[in-house]
Each structure stands twice: as C-alpha cells, then as structure tokens.
Enzyme design. Structure first.
Site, PDB file in Angstrom:
ATOM      1  N   LYS A 135       0.862  -1.310   0.025  1.00  0.00           N
ATOM      2  CA  LYS A 135      -0.087  -0.033  -0.019  1.00  0.00           C
ATOM      3  C   LYS A 135       0.987   1.224   0.261  1.00  0.00           C
ATOM      4  O   LYS A 135       2.102   1.221   0.698  1.00  0.00           O
ATOM      5  CB  LYS A 135      -0.729  -0.055   1.141  1.00  0.00           C
TER       6      LYS A 135
ATOM      7  N   SER B  54      -9.524   1.168   2.943  1.00  0.00           N
ATOM      8  CA  SER B  54      -8.943   2.142   2.141  1.00  0.00           C
ATOM      9  C   SER B  54      -7.765   1.261   1.361  1.00  0.00           C
ATOM     10  O   SER B  54      -7.351   2.147   0.304  1.00  0.00           O
ATOM     11  CB  SER B  54      -8.284   3.301   3.035  1.00  0.00           C
TER      12      SER B  54
ATOM     13  N   SER C  26      -9.717  -0.895   7.143  1.00  0.00           N
ATOM     14  CA  SER C  26      -9.168  -0.839   5.619  1.00  0.00           C
ATOM     15  C   SER C  26      -8.429  -1.901   5.077  1.00  0.00           C
ATOM     16  O   SER C  26      -8.202  -1.925   3.988  1.00  0.00           O
ATOM     17  CB  SER C  26      -8.389   0.437   5.781  1.00  0.00           C
TER      18      SER C  26
END
Lengths: 469, 99
Positions: free
Chosen positions: A75, A150, A174
């Site tokens: 990420k 997310s 997330s």
C-alpha cells in the site's frame, strides 16, 4: 507453467522443487500488471528493474527464507526507500522516501520481491477506494463496483493475480473491507503486533499494519515475518511471535469445544440479508465439527461509529499537520476534500471549549466498548460477524458522508479495542459479488484466528474462486 | 439525524488552526458537512460515562524508553534535505514566522 493464482504455499513448494523460479514468478506478475492495470487502476508505481534484479538474486541464494521469491505489493502508505510513496495524495505526488519502513525491511530480508506500490483512499481515508487522488481502484469481480477501502489496491492486486500478497493498513476496517469485497483473506493484527515505523500514520492509537493474501496459510506465513517488537516503534509489544503456520497443523482439533460468539448487534435489520445468511451458514461449519455457537451482546455497538469518528479525525488532524510542504511534499492546498474534512473535524473536536465534550467523551466511551469485548471473551473464545453491512457497492452509490462513515459499524469497534480480526471469504451474492466474514479474538490470539480460518478453508472453497478479468 | 449548527466564523477559525486555506465554496460545504457529522456525534451524550476512565492507548505498554545515544538510522543532512522544496546550505527554508 506459471499459475497466476498460486498461493504463497504452492509457490514456495514449486520454488523449493525448482519447478519454477522467482524470476519467472515475478515476470508473470508484471505481465499481468501490464495486461490489467490500466483497466483496474491497482498499481500507482512499479519497480520492475529492481524487482527482477532482486528475484534473480533470490534464485541464486540457498532457499532458507520464509517468503523467498514471493512477489508482493505494498500500500502506498508504506515508505519504500527511493521508490515513490504518495499515500495516493497529490500532496506527496513526487515524494521519494529516504528510508524504508521496518515492515518493508523485514519483508525484503525474508526474500519477498516488492513489485510496486498500490492505490488506496488518500491517507487511508475511506471505505471504497473512491477517495484516491489518482482515481479509484475497480473491483476485479465487477468493474462497476468499488474494491473496498482504504487498502483498495491491496485487495484488488491479490484478487486479480497481480501479486501473491499485499501489505495494507487497518485503522477502522481498511484491510478487512477490501478483503471482503474482493474475495481474499485480510488480517488486522492486534494493535502493537506489527511495527508502524515508516508507515504514514493515520490515527496513531488505531492504526494496525495488516496484509492481504489468497489463503489463511499464506496470511499466517506473512505475519511470521512482519510481527514482533521493533525498537523504532515504542507501541510494539514484547509478546513472542509464534510459528503461525506450524500452529495450523491438525487445526480441526481446535474446533471441538470452541465457543464462538455471534454478536446480536451485528445481525440486525439494515444488514444485507445475503450477508447475514452467509455468515451464519459459515458459523455452522464450525458447529458441525463440535464448536458451540453462542449469541453474545456488545451493548455499546451503536456508539462505535460516533466514538471512532471523533477519535480518528482528531488523531488524523494531528498526524497530517506535518505535511506543510517544508521538509517534503507540496502545499496543504493539494489535500483532497475528504482529507480536509477530517482535518477540520479533528481540529474542531480537539479545540479549546470542545475537547471535553467530544474527544474526552469519546475516549471514555472507547473504554466501555473495549470492556464490552472483554466481557464477551469471558463467555466465548472468538466472535464471528460480517465485515461490512453489504457486499461491494457501485462506484458513486454512497450519497452522503455519514452513509460512508456508518459503513465502518462492524469494523471500527475492533480498532477501538485494539483486537485482532481475520476477514475471509464466506460466500457470494446473487450478483456474484463476494461476501466476507470476520473472526475476532482477544489481543494476541492470531494463532487461534488462523487455526479456525484455516479449518474453514479446508471445508469450503469460496477462496478458490477467481474473477473473470 | 440531528444537525449541529456550525457558523461560518467557526469554520474560518478552525481552518486557521488547521493551517488550511479554503475557498468560499469549500467553507460553505464544510459548514454543512461538519454540522451534519457533529450532530450525529451528539448521540454520545446518551452514554453514561460518569467515573469511566479514558482509553487513549490499548496495548498496555508504559514508559518505553531508549538510551540517549546517536541512532544509527539517523539521516545525513544531505538525505534529510533531499525532499525539501526550498533549502539553503544545511537548512530548510521556511516562511518568516516573526513578522
């Protein structure tokens, strides 16, 4: 022949037997990225030359490392030295970190090959991936739907076969949300289990460094590498790191006599009927092996979102204060609307005259929410419930800010209490969209979550289904 | 869903505290959105928290310290300055805060 959807376990075996090389695996991932990334918007940047060079190196060395030759994505909150790191925000559009996050170093030392950095909601702010400053990641199962946020790119990268695992972060759901929407396995570890050093902070008392894989075994192997005390993160705990994959042997023996709690507040009206049905059906798999299913109460569940959306933006407003364009990054006027909203909300709730009514009050309710879980764990060993009130929704479907925030209802209380939770596939909706469930345990019970999850994956095959890209 | 009334003066004050420059349209939007979200937060008033201690930290760790010696991961001056938009010799350049 490279199977793009090799699990890590299968790939390690093939590598050990020299049926495949790390170079071939890495090249196969880049081939898939080149073929599908434009459609799905998963990777923000790739480091192909460096990754292929590293793969060649891992092929030559003796096979001793736990993730040797395994291609992974990270990420874009993870600092990777000299590799662009943007948090999916225009503020950090051209930021090149001067150092690696501890977790990045651990993964590289374990032989993993970093393919590149994946898309997300900017700064971790979102449940769908739609708050990325670089466009949303699309769901590999249906491109008209969100991938979940997310860690949207992390979920989509693994689900689409572009990577074998992906690092994410989970502050209010997330990692679990994209895992649930993309039919993959996502772990939110206990707070303090995995180092946050070098990972762009969202809310420092809630952030948990998690990861997404295709199977529970893979997830356990990855945590063996990332977990453990880090002198650079004072909030990491001394608790020893078990051999999580070894714990999976004979996992069926763990199921008989286990008490699994189903929180009644997680199966109320308003939760999609197919989600409730899929999770309850999943629980019966353990019941058949001898576990007892017990209804439990988490009485303060209704206050979880309000508590979370005071504490989290307050901490966000503090953490994002450093982005002033002086030492790195660009001006604060490049923050997107959601980042500005959370900074404003958090600044308000911490400001003089409002701190007691909001932040202090929320911290007290947090104590009550934490105690709800402690009381539940006096009666049961684990809790099982949905991750999200529905399967993935269409891009643009959520009309209001509050509607988005309310979606964290089943995930954010776990972060408030600092507990671990493992999200895994448990079915599909009539529209062929994945449904995920989460197994929640007391602090540092990841071994038990993996054992129970691994058993489930031996009795079912939801996790083996693949999207048609 | 109850709405709290946030004034535009409050929005401007908070924006200044938060070091954010907002357009008039952004101020208008945020006034409406903050009012709605903060109104929702008011439900916490229904929770009896008399005598309940705060939780700011869930891991239970306390007073984690290290030796006061140079950290081997410290960046060189050149590395530390490498991301700066404006620099001079060994310094970051910032706005003058005293005038």
């Amino acid at each position: 022949m490279i199977e793009p959807f090799f699990s890590i376990q299968e790939a390690l075996e093939a590598l050990d037997k020299k049926k495949v090389s790390a170079l071939e695996l890495t090249q196969a991932c880049f081939d898939r990225i080149k073929k599908y990334n434009a459609k799905l918007n998963v990777f923000l940047s790739t480091s192909e030359d460096e990754a292929l060079k590293q793969a060649k190196k891992e092929d030559v060395e003796p096979r001793t490392k736990p993730l040797q030759g395994i291609p992974i994505a990270l990420k874009d909150l993870y600092l990777t030295k000299d590799i662009p790191t943007t948090a999916a925000s225009k503020v950090l559009f051209d930021y090149l970190p001067q150092y690696d996050a501890t977790v990045v170093k651990r993964l590289q030392n374990a032989g993993a090959i970093v393919l590149g950095k994946v898309n997300q909601d900017a700064w971790g702010h979102g449940v769908s991936g739609e708050n990325s400053d670089f466009g949303p990641t699309l769901n590999p199962w249906n491109k008209e739907y969100v991938a979940g946020g997310s860690s949207s790119g992390s979920g989509a990268a693994v689900a689409s076969g572009m990577a074998m695992a992906a690092g994410g972060t989970d502050t209010g759901g997330s990692v679990r949300c994209p895992a649930s929407f993309c039919n993959v396995v996502g772990l939110k570890p206990t707070y303090g289990r995995v180092s946050r050093y070098g990972i762009i902070a969202m809310a420092s008392s809630l952030d948990s460094i998690g990861h997404i894989t295709r199977t529970v075994w893979d997830n356990a192997r990855y945590l063996e590498v990332t977990a453990g005390k880090d002198p650079y993160d004072a909030t990491t705990c001394d608790t020893g790191v078990p051999n999580y994959t070894l714990c999976l042997n004979n996992c069926h023996k763990k199921i008989k006599g286990l008490k699994i709690g189903l929180p009644k507040e997680y199966f109320v009206k308003g939760v999609h009927e197919e989600v409730k049905a899929a999770v309850k059906k999943a629980a019966r798999v353990w019941e058949t092996e001898g576990a007892a299913l017990v209804e439990v109460d988490l009485p303060h569940s209704d206050y979880g979102v309000a508590t979370y959306y005071i504490i989290q933006p307050s901490e966000v407003s503090s953490n994002l204060a450093r982005y002033d364009g002086i030492r790195y990054g660009r001006s604060r006027r490049f923050f997107g609307p959601e980042a500005k909203r959370r900074i404003m909300l958090g600044t308000y709730t911490l400001s003089s005259g409002y701190y007691e009514a909001y932040y202090k009050k929320a911290m007290q309710v947090r104590t009550l929410i934490k105690k709800d879980f402690e009381k539940a764990f006096e009666k049961v060993d684990l809790l099982v419930g949905p991750v999200f009130p529905s399967p993935a929704f269409r891009l643009g479907a959520k009309k209001s800010i509050l509607e988005m925030y309310m979606s964290d209802i089943f995930t954010c209380p776990i972060n408030l209490a600092g507990l671990p939770a493992l999200a895994l596939p448990c079915g599909f909706s009539k529209e062929n969209l994945p449904i995920g469930m989460q197994i929640i345990g007391p602090q540092f019970s990841e071994s038990l979550l993996f054992q129970v999850g691994h058993y489930y994956q031996q009795m079912t095959d939801w996790h083996k289904r693949r999207p048609r890209l | 869903m109850s709405q709290k009334s946030i004034t535009s003066a409050t929005v401007q004050h908070i924006a200044q505290l938060a070091n954010l420059t907002l357009t008039r349209e952004e101020q208008r939007q945020l006034q409406k959105q903050l009012s709605e979200v903060l109104g929702f937060m008011d439900k916490l008033k229904l929770v009896d928290t008399k005598g309940v201690p705060v939780t700011s930290h869930v891991s239970g760790e306390v007073n984690v310290v290290r030796k006061d010696e140079k950290d081997k991961r410290a960046l060189t001056v050149k590395k530390a300055l490498s991301g700066a938009a404006q620099k001079e010799k060994k310094y970051f350049l910032t706005k003058n805060v005293f005038s």
